[in-house]
Design a protein around this motif. Structure first.
Motif, PDB file in Angstrom:
ATOM      1  N   ASP A  24       0.843  -1.190   0.000  1.00 13.00           N
ATOM      2  CA  ASP A  24       0.000   0.000   0.000  1.00 13.00           C
ATOM      3  C   ASP A  24       0.885   1.250   0.000  1.00 13.00           C
ATOM      4  O   ASP A  24       0.941   1.983   0.980  1.00 13.00           O
ATOM      5  N   VAL A  28      -3.096   4.288   1.786  1.00 15.67           N
ATOM      6  CA  VAL A  28      -4.549   4.439   1.793  1.00 15.67           C
ATOM      7  C   VAL A  28      -5.127   3.969   3.128  1.00 15.67           C
ATOM      8  O   VAL A  28      -6.071   4.560   3.647  1.00 15.67           O
ATOM      9  N   ARG A  76      -7.320  -2.330  -3.578  1.00 19.79           N
ATOM     10  CA  ARG A  76      -6.629  -1.049  -3.451  1.00 19.79           C
ATOM     11  C   ARG A  76      -5.109  -1.212  -3.348  1.00 19.79           C
ATOM     12  O   ARG A  76      -4.394  -0.223  -3.220  1.00 19.79           O
ATOM     13  N   LYS A  82      -4.747  -6.259  -6.714  1.00 19.99           N
ATOM     14  CA  LYS A  82      -5.953  -5.495  -7.044  1.00 19.99           C
ATOM     15  C   LYS A  82      -6.904  -6.292  -7.939  1.00 19.99           C
ATOM     16  O   LYS A  82      -8.091  -6.029  -7.970  1.00 19.99           O
TER      17      LYS A  82
END
Length: 128
Positions: A24, A28, A76, A82
């Motif tokens: 990530d 996020v 995400r 994803k």
């Protein structure tokens, strides 16, 4: 920003949090264990049952649980994770049955900690 609530004494859950952090790069996600004061406040604020021991994703003021939370979280992350979003086409009752089977066995298969995980210095800012 999205918040992930997780079982802080579960080895699988704690490893999953570390997995998410590493994939990530846009940061996020923020994290709180369900057992923490912050986790309990989120549970109260979003009317999440106290008995919940599943992953909970709070994103855009909506609450997602179980397989939906896991798949939306994966969606995400960096590729190839994803692409797991495609599994959302599988009916939720089927996805959740598999999720609940894994969740029911997670302590037996992966173990359990005596207390919640302590974040590393590098990831401390990701925990609320």
């Amino acid at each position: 920003m999205a918040v992930i609530l997780f079982d802080g004494v579960c080895n699988l859950c704690s490893s999953s949090v570390q997995f998410i952090i590493q994939r990530d790069p846009e940061k996020v996600f923020k994290f709180a264990s369900l057992q923490s004061e912050t986790g309990k406040r989120y549970q109260e604020l979003f009317k999440i049952p106290a008995s919940t021991d599943s992953i909970v994703l709070i994103m855009d003021d909506k609450v997602y649980m179980e397989s939906t939370a896991a798949l939306l979280t994966a969606s995400r992350l960096n590729r190839p994770w994803k692409w797991f979003r495609i599994f959302l086409v599988i009916p939720k009752p089927i996805r959740d049955k598999v999720y609940k089977w894994i969740a029911a066995n997670r302590y037996k298969w992966f173990g359990r900690k005596e207390s919640c995980m302590i974040p590393s210095k590098e990831s401390r800012d990701r925990f609320i």
